[in-house]
Design a protein around this motif. Structure first.
Motif, PDB file in Angstrom:
ATOM      1  N   ILE A 165       0.869  -1.185   0.000  1.00  0.00           N
ATOM      2  CA  ILE A 165       0.000   0.000   0.000  1.00  0.00           C
ATOM      3  C   ILE A 165       0.902   1.229   0.000  1.00  0.00           C
ATOM      4  N   ARG A 166       0.447   2.288  -0.645  1.00  0.00           N
ATOM      5  CA  ARG A 166       1.215   3.543  -0.662  1.00  0.00           C
ATOM      6  C   ARG A 166       1.617   3.959   0.742  1.00  0.00           C
ATOM      7  N   ALA A 167       2.889   4.274   0.907  1.00  0.00           N
ATOM      8  CA  ALA A 167       3.414   4.649   2.215  1.00  0.00           C
ATOM      9  C   ALA A 167       3.254   6.134   2.516  1.00  0.00           C
ATOM     10  N   ASP A 168       2.860   6.919   1.526  1.00  0.00           N
ATOM     11  CA  ASP A 168       2.762   8.373   1.735  1.00  0.00           C
ATOM     12  C   ASP A 168       1.405   8.804   2.293  1.00  0.00           C
ATOM     13  N   LEU A 169       0.534   7.855   2.590  1.00  0.00           N
ATOM     14  CA  LEU A 169      -0.772   8.161   3.163  1.00  0.00           C
ATOM     15  C   LEU A 169      -0.821   7.674   4.607  1.00  0.00           C
ATOM     16  N   PRO A 170      -1.476   8.408   5.484  1.00  0.00           N
ATOM     17  CA  PRO A 170      -1.626   7.892   6.850  1.00  0.00           C
ATOM     18  C   PRO A 170      -2.424   6.581   6.834  1.00  0.00           C
ATOM     19  N   ALA A 171      -1.997   5.623   7.641  1.00  0.00           N
ATOM     20  CA  ALA A 171      -2.683   4.325   7.699  1.00  0.00           C
ATOM     21  C   ALA A 171      -4.137   4.502   8.124  1.00  0.00           C
ATOM     22  N   ARG A 172      -4.415   5.464   8.985  1.00  0.00           N
ATOM     23  CA  ARG A 172      -5.789   5.715   9.396  1.00  0.00           C
ATOM     24  C   ARG A 172      -6.617   6.208   8.202  1.00  0.00           C
ATOM     25  N   TRP A 173      -6.017   6.961   7.293  1.00  0.00           N
ATOM     26  CA  TRP A 173      -6.705   7.403   6.080  1.00  0.00           C
ATOM     27  C   TRP A 173      -7.055   6.187   5.224  1.00  0.00           C
TER      28      TRP A 173
END
Length: 188
Positions: A141-149
């Motif tokens: 999964i893209r690492a540049d997004l918050p996991a909560r997002w």
């Protein structure tokens, strides 16, 4: 119309079906849809809130079972990209079943006003967020997004999937692929 005798489990199952179609159903409308008198429904559940709390707890039980069955804890601990990907896709497929069976719970207010239910939601969501974070570390999964997002996006996809099924916009058999592709690739 003759009212038939139903046990609590049958009433709960019928109430879930009705609330999935008409989430704003009153106790009188639920009794009619279930096929019991209002008095019978009230013997099992004194208020609509009591019924909704029972249904919400069952919904959360199903969510927890999906997390366990998909192997979220093991995949999260493994850090293995392929295991995380398989688990994530399995979890999403299970959530689609959950969203169809307990769709009313995706937007039911009792889920966020009852402190016990809210704690359970937070605990279950945290387990998934840990999987999403592991997926980010593994490059799934893209690492540049918050996991909560990412968790919020998955929730939004489940709501969209439920609505699409209710409206007949998407074939049920296509939903797992559509949801997984949307999660991984977005809409661009």
């Amino acid at each position: 119309m003759r009212k038939m005798a139903m046990n609590r489990e049958e009433i709960v199952a019928a109430a879930i079906q009705r609330l999935n179609r008409v989430p704003t159903s009153s106790m009188a409308e639920l009794a009619e849809a279930v096929g019991v008198s209002r008095a019978t429904l009230h013997r099992h559940f004194s208020t609509r809130e009591e019924l909704l709390t029972e249904l919400a707890n069952r919904s959360l039980d199903s969510w927890e079972q999906a997390i366990e069955a998909a192997g979220v804890a093991a995949a999260t601990a493994s850090g293995d990209a392929e295991q995380i990907r398989r688990t994530l896709e399995d979890l999403l497929s299970r959530h689609l079943v959950y969203a169809e069976e307990h769709g009313f719970a995706l937007s039911e207010h009792v889920m966020v006003v009852d402190p016990h239910l809210e704690r359970r939601i937070d605990e279950l969501e945290e387990r998934e967020i840990e999987l999403f974070a592991a997926g980010q570390r593994a490059g799934v999964i893209r690492a540049d997004l918050p996991a909560r997002w990412v968790s919020s996006v998955v929730y939004g996809l489940l709501v969209a999937a439920r609505q699409s099924i209710l409206r007949g916009d998407v074939a049920r058999r296509d939903l797992p692929r559509i949801v997984i592709e949307t999660l991984y690739r977005g809409i661009s």
